[in-house]
Design an enzyme around this catalytic site. Structure first.
Site, PDB file in Angstrom:
ATOM      1  N   ASP A  43       1.598   0.528  -1.942  1.00 37.74           N
ATOM      2  CA  ASP A  43       2.452  -0.006  -0.879  1.00 37.74           C
ATOM      3  C   ASP A  43       1.890   0.373   0.488  1.00 37.74           C
ATOM      4  O   ASP A  43       1.694   1.549   0.785  1.00 37.74           O
ATOM      5  CB  ASP A  43       3.878   0.528  -1.022  1.00 37.74           C
ATOM      6  CG  ASP A  43       4.530   0.096  -2.329  1.00 37.74           C
ATOM      7  OD1 ASP A  43       4.624  -1.111  -2.564  1.00 37.74           O
ATOM      8  OD2 ASP A  43       4.920   0.986  -3.112  1.00 37.74           O
ATOM      9  N   ASP A  46      -2.981   4.461   3.633  1.00 36.12           N
ATOM     10  CA  ASP A  46      -2.485   4.074   4.955  1.00 36.12           C
ATOM     11  C   ASP A  46      -1.593   5.116   5.594  1.00 36.12           C
ATOM     12  O   ASP A  46      -1.237   4.978   6.762  1.00 36.12           O
ATOM     13  CB  ASP A  46      -1.681   2.768   4.843  1.00 36.12           C
ATOM     14  CG  ASP A  46      -0.373   2.967   4.095  1.00 36.12           C
ATOM     15  OD1 ASP A  46       0.694   2.723   4.686  1.00 36.12           O
ATOM     16  OD2 ASP A  46      -0.393   3.376   2.923  1.00 36.12           O
ATOM     17  N   ASP A  89      -4.140   3.568  -2.717  1.00 37.31           N
ATOM     18  CA  ASP A  89      -2.682   3.584  -2.602  1.00 37.31           C
ATOM     19  C   ASP A  89      -2.210   2.151  -2.826  1.00 37.31           C
ATOM     20  O   ASP A  89      -3.004   1.203  -2.767  1.00 37.31           O
ATOM     21  CB  ASP A  89      -2.294   4.088  -1.205  1.00 37.31           C
ATOM     22  CG  ASP A  89      -0.817   3.942  -0.923  1.00 37.31           C
ATOM     23  OD1 ASP A  89      -0.002   4.415  -1.734  1.00 37.31           O
ATOM     24  OD2 ASP A  89      -0.476   3.311   0.101  1.00 37.31           O
TER      25      ASP A  89
END
Length: 222
Positions: A13, A170, A11
């Site tokens: 951001d 995240d 991922d």
């Protein structure tokens, strides 16, 4: 030394890049343009991860307004581009982890819900563009995370079984995408883990620093 995963998909951001302040500023400039009050960055953190349209939609809904999103999105995208390189920072350990994985001859990819056109300038600005063999944005396919289709697409691009690869993310959006695709996932404790119970997630590992990645052992998909 060989690495147990033949491909690692990141991922962007919240996993590689701390871009929350810039995303929040773009959103707040948009809200001001349409006559709504700015919102705290901490609030915006809870809205990041599902794509830009959903980000703006949640902000407008929180303000209790009914607004034509199609009319607002061009304004947001102008601000998003203007704020893209305002103050992004790589999280600690990112450069070292990417270098270590590349030294192990592991191809790396990015699967993000950020619009695809905005990803290369950000990676170039941060000096990590050359680390990635493939970048998939939120508008690269008809589906985006939390659908598992982007992860399946990436695995197929490298002609690898999806359950042999590793996703690193995240957020709950990342987790659900990995779950849908059948791809193992490692989760980071920093970032924007809205709605995700890290302590009880079925993950390969939950790590504090990406420099822990090269030492991971293979674990079956969630």
């Amino acid at each position: 030394m060989s690495y147990p995963y033949p491909l690692v998909v990141f991922d962007l951001d919240g996993t590689l890049v701390d871009s929350a302040a810039d995303i929040a500023e773009a959103l707040n400039r948009t809200l001001e343009d349409i006559g709504l009050a700015r919102v705290p960055e901490a609030t915006v953190l809870g809205w990041i991860g599902d794509g830009v349209r959903r980000l703006v939609e949640q902000a407008v809904q929180a303000a209790g307004r009914q607004i034509d999103l199609a009319a607002v999105m061009p304004t947001f995208m102008v601000h998003y581009r203007e704020c893209l390189l305002r103050s992004p920072q790589l999280f600690d350990g990112v450069v070292e982890a990417l270098a270590q994985l590349r030294a192990l001859n592991v191809p790396l990819a990015i699967c993000t819900n950020k619009p695809a056109a905005l990803v290369p300038p950000l990676l170039q600005h941060l000096g990590i563009a050359e680390a990635f063999a493939l970048v998939l944005g939120g508008d690269s396919l008809p589906q985006r995370k939390p659908s598992g289709e982007p992860l399946r697409h990436i695995a197929a691009h490298f002609e690898l079984p999806v359950d042999a690869c590793l996703m690193v993310g995240d957020s709950l959006t990342d987790y659900r995408a990995a779950e849908d695709a059948g791809m193992p996932i490692a989760l980071v404790r920093y970032g924007y883990p809205r709605g995700l119970d890290l302590d009880n997630a079925h993950a390969v590992a939950v790590i504090d620093d990406l420099r822990e990645l090269p030492g991971l052992a293979a674990v079956s998909a969630i």
